[in-house]
Design an enzyme around this catalytic site. Structure first.
Site, short mmCIF file in Angstrom:
data_model
loop_
_atom_site.label_atom_id
_atom_site.label_comp_id
_atom_site.label_asym_id
_atom_site.label_seq_id
_atom_site.Cartn_x
_atom_site.Cartn_y
_atom_site.Cartn_z
N SER A 232 0.84 -1.20 0.00
CA SER A 232 0.00 0.00 0.00
C SER A 232 0.88 1.26 0.00
O SER A 232 1.64 1.48 -0.93
CB SER A 232 -0.96 -0.05 1.18
OG SER A 232 -1.93 0.96 1.09
N HIS B 133 -4.37 -0.61 -4.18
CA HIS B 133 -5.83 -0.73 -3.99
C HIS B 133 -6.52 -0.38 -5.30
O HIS B 133 -7.50 0.36 -5.33
CB HIS B 133 -6.32 0.22 -2.89
CG HIS B 133 -5.62 0.08 -1.58
ND1 HIS B 133 -5.84 -0.98 -0.72
CD2 HIS B 133 -4.67 0.84 -0.97
CE1 HIS B 133 -5.07 -0.85 0.36
NE2 HIS B 133 -4.35 0.24 0.22
N GLU C 294 -5.51 -5.24 -4.56
CA GLU C 294 -5.19 -5.74 -3.21
C GLU C 294 -4.79 -7.21 -3.26
O GLU C 294 -5.17 -7.94 -4.17
CB GLU C 294 -6.40 -5.52 -2.29
CG GLU C 294 -6.65 -4.02 -2.07
CD GLU C 294 -7.83 -3.70 -1.17
OE1 GLU C 294 -8.55 -4.64 -0.76
OE2 GLU C 294 -8.03 -2.51 -0.88
#
Lengths: 288, 288
Positions: B136, B178, B205
């Site tokens: 992330s 994401h 993800e």
């Protein structure tokens, strides 16, 4: 775009960002400085007017450099990405001893040249010793991290500056131009607040900061270069503030250097000339 | 920050950006993949939880990697720039065989680590063969040009994305994460519209894109990696539109790659696996 590797046994050429509005009528100090480094009477100057929307920008600089005694001066009318693959343009760049990027809008440069053979050829030329200068938008485009736009004012605020990838001749500096004239300290501080690894160079108009192969910056011209050194920054709040809010920033070192001043990007030492002697700061942190 | 030079006779380590929300309970495919590349039972994993505001992020990953059989796993509680000069932290990084950056806010990473000895040590470690992964926010931070923030939606628009300097382990890619879950194609296209030299990697993800020392990207995980290749872009209107306006962009190549898929950043060739055989695209342009 990270810096091109220098060829074996060759030094990188000078990188000369200019703050815009360089004198084109009287002394023409900045343009002479570039031309001298490019070989003066033996110089083959190639001008890239892509940043400019005006039709005559390229020919105007051709005329200027010829008047100043350039061996030759030629502009490449690059407006599209397809232009950036033209064999004749690439040959001209390969034979150039000096490459000059005009002002206008730096996004016209990055969108047209980025990732093309023209960009690669300029990077290779500089790595093998060719001087590359840019004024205003052309200056912003020279480094790896380019200020694409922003707002005026002295206080850094979240969202005040837009960064984009530039040509990448060096990644040591982030360049801003028309610095005093357009009140741009805030946006340069904002750019550094994202990631304090770089040195900010705020260039006044008719002023340049020539970056040597030894990573020493030399100031020439009528105005000043504001050096914003973030090496000792102990805190930047950029990750903690909402859009538009002012950003806490602790420990920035700032130098104002005029003609004759120098800044070493490795040792982070600044020197000014006073009564013929150099007055220097202590060295800051070691290089990144 | 441009890539650290590789040491003589050593290969750069894997760079593994992960799209966030990697499985931590069941198969834990992504975390296993990283750990295996870091040396499995002989791995010395160092975790950097700086992006996260949660107190227990570092210890949670320590526990995970130990359960998966890591030789050792230790987090460095770095929150300030002063922390980034601590001798014990630098020693841990120098001894690491794998370095893992957690999620959170990428600006917490760039503002704390940028230009510090911790950043330099991670760059040197990766250049000399140590695998570096980030999930992330940690993934966004790995490359030279980092997406710091932006808006949702599929259409690129001026002002939709904020770029900032990242850690700079590679400058070939711009990473977004994401990707499917947060509808981020528009902001990745906007990032490339500034300067089409880079390759965009949009990571879903629980999916990663491992970048080898040969600059071949390999996809592992449950979702897809959307590769956005701007090598053949013939036009980007980024320099010609007002803030908020949609941006014309002509000639983007897009590949969607799932587990087993590969993309060569040099030749710009994409390969998917079909019935056990590789199906590949034609090579695009030569490398920048």
């Amino acid at each position: 775009m990270s810096p091109s590797r220098a060829f074996p046994h060759s030094e990188r050429g000078l990188i000369i960002p200019i703050g815009g509005a360089e004198d084109k009528v009287d002394d023409r100090t900045i343009l002479r400085h570039f031309l001298e480094r490019a070989g003066a009477g033996r110089a083959r100057v190639v001008i890239i007017p892509t940043a400019s929307e005006k039709e005559d920008t390229g020919t105007a600089y051709e005329k200027l450099f010829r008047e100043l005694g350039a061996g030759s001066a030629r502009h490449l009318p690059i407006t599209t990405r397809a232009d950036c693959e033209k064999e004749s343009f690439l040959e001209a760049l390969e034979r150039a001893t000096g490459i000059f990027l005009t002002g206008g809008n730096q996004l016209r440069l990055s969108t047209a040249l980025g990732g093309t053979e023209v960009a690669r050829t300029i990077r290779r030329a500089n790595a093998s010793g060719v001087v590359v200068a840019g004024t205003s938008a052309g200056a912003a485009f020279l480094s790896e991290h380019m200020i694409a736009g922003g707002e005026e004012g002295p206080t850094p605020r979240a969202g005040m500056v837009t960064l984009a990838p530039g040509l990448g001749l060096t990644n040591r500096v982030i360049i801003d131009q028309h610095f005093r004239q357009r009140d741009r300290l805030g946006r340069l501080l904002t750019a550094l607040a994202f990631n304090p690894f770089a040195v900010g160079l705020g260039l006044d108009e008719d002023t340049c900061a020539a970056i040597g192969p030894d990573n020493v910056v030399s100031v020439v011209g009528e105005g000043a270069v504001t050096v914003v050194d973030a090496a000792d920054v102990s805190f930047s709040a950029m990750g903690r503030v909402p859009q538009g809010a002012p950003i806490s920033l602790i420990g920035v070192r700032l130098h104002v250097l005029v003609d004759g001043g120098r800044f070493d990007l490795e040792t982070r030492t600044a020197c000014a000339v006073a009564d013929g002697d150099a007055v220097c700061s202590e060295a800051a942190e070691e290089e990144r």
